[in-house]
Design a protein around this motif. Sequence first.
Motif, PDB file in Angstrom:
ATOM      1  N   GLN A 158       0.831  -1.198   0.000  1.00  0.00           N
ATOM      2  CA  GLN A 158       0.000   0.000   0.000  1.00  0.00           C
ATOM      3  C   GLN A 158       0.872   1.258   0.000  1.00  0.00           C
ATOM      4  N   VAL A 159       1.965   1.216   0.713  1.00  0.00           N
ATOM      5  CA  VAL A 159       2.864   2.355   0.851  1.00  0.00           C
ATOM      6  C   VAL A 159       3.638   2.607  -0.431  1.00  0.00           C
ATOM      7  N   GLU A 160       4.126   1.544  -1.034  1.00  0.00           N
ATOM      8  CA  GLU A 160       4.972   1.648  -2.229  1.00  0.00           C
ATOM      9  C   GLU A 160       4.323   2.448  -3.349  1.00  0.00           C
ATOM     10  N   ALA A 161       3.046   2.295  -3.499  1.00  0.00           N
ATOM     11  CA  ALA A 161       2.329   2.959  -4.588  1.00  0.00           C
ATOM     12  C   ALA A 161       2.254   4.479  -4.412  1.00  0.00           C
ATOM     13  N   PHE A 162       2.574   4.952  -3.214  1.00  0.00           N
ATOM     14  CA  PHE A 162       2.434   6.380  -2.913  1.00  0.00           C
ATOM     15  C   PHE A 162       3.746   7.037  -2.503  1.00  0.00           C
ATOM     16  N   SER A 163       4.847   6.694  -3.141  1.00  0.00           N
ATOM     17  CA  SER A 163       6.154   7.199  -2.695  1.00  0.00           C
ATOM     18  C   SER A 163       6.228   8.724  -2.704  1.00  0.00           C
TER      19      SER A 163
ATOM     20  N   GLU B  58      12.370   2.942  -2.082  1.00  0.00           N
ATOM     21  CA  GLU B  58      13.166   1.919  -2.771  1.00  0.00           C
ATOM     22  C   GLU B  58      14.070   1.172  -1.792  1.00  0.00           C
ATOM     23  N   PHE B  59      14.697   1.904  -0.874  1.00  0.00           N
ATOM     24  CA  PHE B  59      15.556   1.280   0.125  1.00  0.00           C
ATOM     25  C   PHE B  59      14.762   0.350   1.041  1.00  0.00           C
ATOM     26  N   ILE B  60      13.650   0.839   1.573  1.00  0.00           N
ATOM     27  CA  ILE B  60      12.824   0.014   2.469  1.00  0.00           C
ATOM     28  C   ILE B  60      12.326  -1.222   1.724  1.00  0.00           C
ATOM     29  N   SER B  61      11.936  -1.049   0.471  1.00  0.00           N
ATOM     30  CA  SER B  61      11.486  -2.172  -0.342  1.00  0.00           C
ATOM     31  C   SER B  61      12.582  -3.224  -0.486  1.00  0.00           C
ATOM     32  N   SER B  62      13.799  -2.782  -0.731  1.00  0.00           N
ATOM     33  CA  SER B  62      14.924  -3.716  -0.860  1.00  0.00           C
ATOM     34  C   SER B  62      15.176  -4.464   0.443  1.00  0.00           C
TER      35      SER B  62
ATOM     36  N   ARG C 230      20.719 -11.671   5.518  1.00  0.00           N
ATOM     37  CA  ARG C 230      21.440 -10.651   6.289  1.00  0.00           C
ATOM     38  C   ARG C 230      22.620 -10.065   5.520  1.00  0.00           C
ATOM     39  N   GLU C 231      23.289 -10.904   4.774  1.00  0.00           N
ATOM     40  CA  GLU C 231      24.434 -10.418   4.000  1.00  0.00           C
ATOM     41  C   GLU C 231      24.003  -9.352   2.995  1.00  0.00           C
ATOM     42  N   LYS C 232      22.894  -9.589   2.315  1.00  0.00           N
ATOM     43  CA  LYS C 232      22.369  -8.637   1.341  1.00  0.00           C
ATOM     44  C   LYS C 232      21.929  -7.342   2.036  1.00  0.00           C
ATOM     45  N   ILE C 233      21.260  -7.477   3.176  1.00  0.00           N
ATOM     46  CA  ILE C 233      20.809  -6.302   3.917  1.00  0.00           C
ATOM     47  C   ILE C 233      22.011  -5.484   4.389  1.00  0.00           C
ATOM     48  N   GLU C 234      23.022  -6.159   4.892  1.00  0.00           N
ATOM     49  CA  GLU C 234      24.215  -5.451   5.341  1.00  0.00           C
ATOM     50  C   GLU C 234      24.873  -4.715   4.182  1.00  0.00           C
ATOM     51  N   SER C 235      24.872  -5.324   3.025  1.00  0.00           N
ATOM     52  CA  SER C 235      25.423  -4.675   1.837  1.00  0.00           C
ATOM     53  C   SER C 235      24.604  -3.440   1.456  1.00  0.00           C
ATOM     54  N   LEU C 236      23.282  -3.565   1.488  1.00  0.00           N
ATOM     55  CA  LEU C 236      22.405  -2.425   1.192  1.00  0.00           C
ATOM     56  C   LEU C 236      22.630  -1.285   2.184  1.00  0.00           C
ATOM     57  N   ALA C 237      22.724  -1.638   3.458  1.00  0.00           N
ATOM     58  CA  ALA C 237      22.935  -0.620   4.489  1.00  0.00           C
ATOM     59  C   ALA C 237      24.299   0.042   4.334  1.00  0.00           C
ATOM     60  N   ARG C 238      25.317  -0.730   4.028  1.00  0.00           N
ATOM     61  CA  ARG C 238      26.657  -0.186   3.819  1.00  0.00           C
ATOM     62  C   ARG C 238      26.662   0.781   2.636  1.00  0.00           C
ATOM     63  N   ASP C 239      26.012   0.386   1.551  1.00  0.00           N
ATOM     64  CA  ASP C 239      25.912   1.269   0.375  1.00  0.00           C
ATOM     65  C   ASP C 239      25.178   2.560   0.725  1.00  0.00           C
ATOM     66  N   LEU C 240      24.096   2.447   1.469  1.00  0.00           N
ATOM     67  CA  LEU C 240      23.336   3.625   1.853  1.00  0.00           C
ATOM     68  C   LEU C 240      24.180   4.546   2.724  1.00  0.00           C
TER      69      LEU C 240
END
Length: 146
Positions: free
Chosen positions: A17-22, A57-61, A69-79
Amino acid sequence: MKMTMEQLYLVQSSFKQVEAFSTIIATLFYNRLYDIAPHLRERLSCEARHQGALFVEFISSIIDNFEDREKIESLARDLRLKHHTFASCLKGIPAIENAFFWTLEEVIAEDFTPEVRSAWVMFYQELKQLFDYRFVRYRVYDIETA
């Protein structure tokens, strides 16, 4: 305490519901944030529409990869590398948290049940913990005292 699979499902399904209203989310979030903490306007200067799209986009990822966890840590590090102010915000400014949950409640509306809210609280706590313990080991900005 870790999120349960049921809580993850509630976050994932309500996030649709949230994604549609960014664009609306960005406007609601930043307006609310600056009402609560006007001193953050200078520190977080950004184009709300663009920033809102990036935030969604970040929250969606994170939601899509929550069990990796490895992917999330990578996303957080990039952010953190791209936008260090966001990392500092997540780790402890009550106004950010307040605006985040207020925005979810506004967008999700009557579907923002106590169970859905509880699931989002757990999600947010895990996200904060990820930034607190893994990636925010240096002093970014002392925004709370600004």
